[in-house]
Scaffold this active site. Sequence first.
Site, PDB file in Angstrom:
ATOM      1  N   TYR A 171     -26.431  34.924  16.481  1.00 27.00           N
ATOM      2  CA  TYR A 171     -27.706  35.174  17.171  1.00 27.00           C
ATOM      3  C   TYR A 171     -27.872  34.191  18.329  1.00 27.00           C
ATOM      4  O   TYR A 171     -28.383  34.544  19.401  1.00 27.00           O
ATOM      5  CB  TYR A 171     -28.864  35.019  16.173  1.00 27.00           C
ATOM      6  CG  TYR A 171     -30.244  35.157  16.783  1.00 27.00           C
ATOM      7  CD1 TYR A 171     -30.791  36.406  17.041  1.00 27.00           C
ATOM      8  CD2 TYR A 171     -30.996  34.030  17.104  1.00 27.00           C
ATOM      9  CE1 TYR A 171     -32.053  36.529  17.604  1.00 27.00           C
ATOM     10  CE2 TYR A 171     -32.255  34.139  17.658  1.00 27.00           C
ATOM     11  CZ  TYR A 171     -32.782  35.390  17.911  1.00 27.00           C
ATOM     12  OH  TYR A 171     -34.029  35.503  18.461  1.00 27.00           O
ATOM     13  N   LYS A 189     -26.622  15.813  -1.192  1.00 28.35           N
ATOM     14  CA  LYS A 189     -26.300  15.212  -2.496  1.00 28.35           C
ATOM     15  C   LYS A 189     -24.991  14.410  -2.488  1.00 28.35           C
ATOM     16  O   LYS A 189     -24.924  13.308  -3.017  1.00 28.35           O
ATOM     17  CB  LYS A 189     -26.205  16.331  -3.545  1.00 28.35           C
ATOM     18  CG  LYS A 189     -26.120  15.845  -4.972  1.00 28.35           C
ATOM     19  CD  LYS A 189     -27.496  15.543  -5.477  1.00 28.35           C
ATOM     20  CE  LYS A 189     -27.524  15.164  -6.928  1.00 28.35           C
ATOM     21  NZ  LYS A 189     -28.909  15.111  -7.401  1.00 28.35           N
ATOM     22  N   GLY A 236     -29.101  34.075  12.981  1.00 32.09           N
ATOM     23  CA  GLY A 236     -30.405  34.466  12.451  1.00 32.09           C
ATOM     24  C   GLY A 236     -30.413  35.955  12.198  1.00 32.09           C
ATOM     25  O   GLY A 236     -29.578  36.677  12.754  1.00 32.09           O
TER      26      GLY A 236
END
Length: 512
Positions: free
Chosen positions: A82, A368, A54
Site C-alpha cells: 500500500y 520480548k 495496509g
Amino acid sequence: MPQTIAVLDFGSQLTQVIARRIRECEVFSKIYHYSTPAAKLREDNVVGIILSGGPQSVYSRQAPHPDRAIFDLGVPVLGICYGVQLMGQLLGGEVAHSKAREYGHGVLTVRRAGKLFAGLPRKLRVWNSHGDKLTHLPPGFRAIGTTENSPYAAIADERRGFYGIQFHPEVFHTERGVEIIRNFLLGICGASADWTTRDFITHAVENIRAQVGKGRVLLGLSGGVDSSVAAALLHKAIGRQLTCVFVDNGLLRKGERQSVEKLYGDHFHIDLRVVDASKLFLRRLKGVTEPEQKRKIIGRTFVEVFEKSLKSIGHADFLGQGTLYPDVIESVSIGGNPASLIKTHHNVGGLPERMKLKLIEPLRELFKDEVRRVGSALGLPKEVVWRQPFPGPGLGVRVMGDITAEKLDILRNADAILIEEMKRSGYYYKVWQSFCVFLPVRTVGVFGDERTYDYVIAMRIVESTDAMTADWAKLPHELLQRISSRITNEVRGVGRVVFDISSKPPATIEWE
Ligand code: XMP
C-alpha cells in the site's frame, strides 16, 4: 532519541514484523500512526521512513494518508505494498484499482541492483499481497524490478532516496527480504547498525535517572520475565530509590517466594518487601468456583494489598511497570485489523491513577526477545530470563473448582516434579508452557494391597509462539512416564495422572 527509522502504520498486520526486522539489523525503529506530522518525525531523529502496507485501496474514501511533508524532510522513504501505491499517487504517478488481489509467491527480476538490491541475485522469490497496481511512475522514478504481473514491482527515485516495492520484504516467504531491508537502512538511510543491548541499557539508565531525579519508584515484582528485567534495570539506574513489592497470594508455585527473596534480596540487594497475603486471598476465594469470578477476586485483592503496602513503605512518586512494546503499540484499525484486538487482561489497568503515581515503563520500547537479552546482560539467571509464562491468578486457575489449601499443596508438589523433570530433560526451554492442573475428581486405584480413592492431576504441556494458538507437545513417552510415576509415588492424594492432548483452539492453554 537514538537514530530512528519510522514505520508509518497504515493498518497492515505486518507492521510490527517490519519493526522487528529493522531491530534485527541493529537499527532502532518505532511504529508511528500514519498521520504523524513530519515535524514530529524530525524531532525524533528519524533518518528514514517506511510506509507500511495496509488493507485499503488508495481509492477508497477512508484511504489513510500521511502528512505530505514527510517527502520534504530530506530523508529516504521506502513504500511497501500500500505504501508504494500511496507514494505513486501522492508524488504524481497513477494507480489503477483492481478488484483481484495478487496474492502469494512471485518472482522478482532485478533490472537495476542499485543500492536497494546490492549484493542480491538477479532473480528473487517474493511474496505479494496487494490489490491496486501502479500504472504510471511519478516523475523522477524508474522501474528497478519487475514481476510477471507487474512492470513496476520495484521502483526508485535514487536522487531523492525514494523507493517502493509491491512485495513484502518482511515476511520469511520473501527470499533475502531482510537483506533488502538492511540495504535500505544502512546503504540508503546511512543508519549505523549499533542499536545493541548495551546501548539500550546505557540509554535507559540515563533516561530513568533523568525522569526519576530524587524520587522513589515502587514496582510490583511478580517474578516473571518482564517485571524482573524492569526491576533489574531500574535498580541499576537508581539503586535504593527503588522498592519492589512481591505479593504472596498463596497461589504461587513451590519455592517461588523463596527464590524471589534469594535473587532480588540477597543477590541484587534490592529493597524488597514481601507481603504475605495468602490467608486473605484464600479466605476471599473460599467456595468460589467460577473462573472469571476467581480472576476478579484475585485481581481486586492484589490491587488492595499493593495499595496498602505503599502506606507501610511511606512515600513513592512513580509506579514502575514492565510494559513491553507490543502492549503499547496502538495498532491502526483500518478495515478491522484483528491484530489490534489482542486481549489485554494481563495488565493491572488503572493502578497508577488510583495511587496517584506517575508511571515509569523502562521496557516500553522493547520486544520480548530484546527484553530477554537485556535481562541476561543485567545478570539475571537463565531460569528467570527464559521462564515460561505464568498467569497472574496463578494456581487459582489451575485448581479446578473451589480452592483449598490442601488442593493447592497437592498441585504444588505435583507441579514441582513436572518442572524438575522438564528442566532435567531440557524440554522446559523448548516448550511454551508446562504445568499441572488439579482435577477435583476422585478415582479408584490400588497402592500396595490397599484400594485408594484419590484425585487426578492433568499434565498440560504445549508448544506455541504467541499463546494465540498452541499445540500439545509430543514429548518422549519415557519422560511422560517418569513424571507420571513420580507424581503418583511421591504426592499423597494423587491416584492418577492424565496428559492433555487438546490444541488451542478449541481448548485454551489454561483449563480455567
Ligand atoms: P489461554 O488459557 O487463554 O492462555 O489459552 C493464553 C496465555 O495467557 C495466560 N493466561 C493468563 N495470564 N492472567 C494472566 O496474566 C490470566 O488471567 C490468564 N489467563 C491465561 C496463559 O498462561 C497463557 O500463557
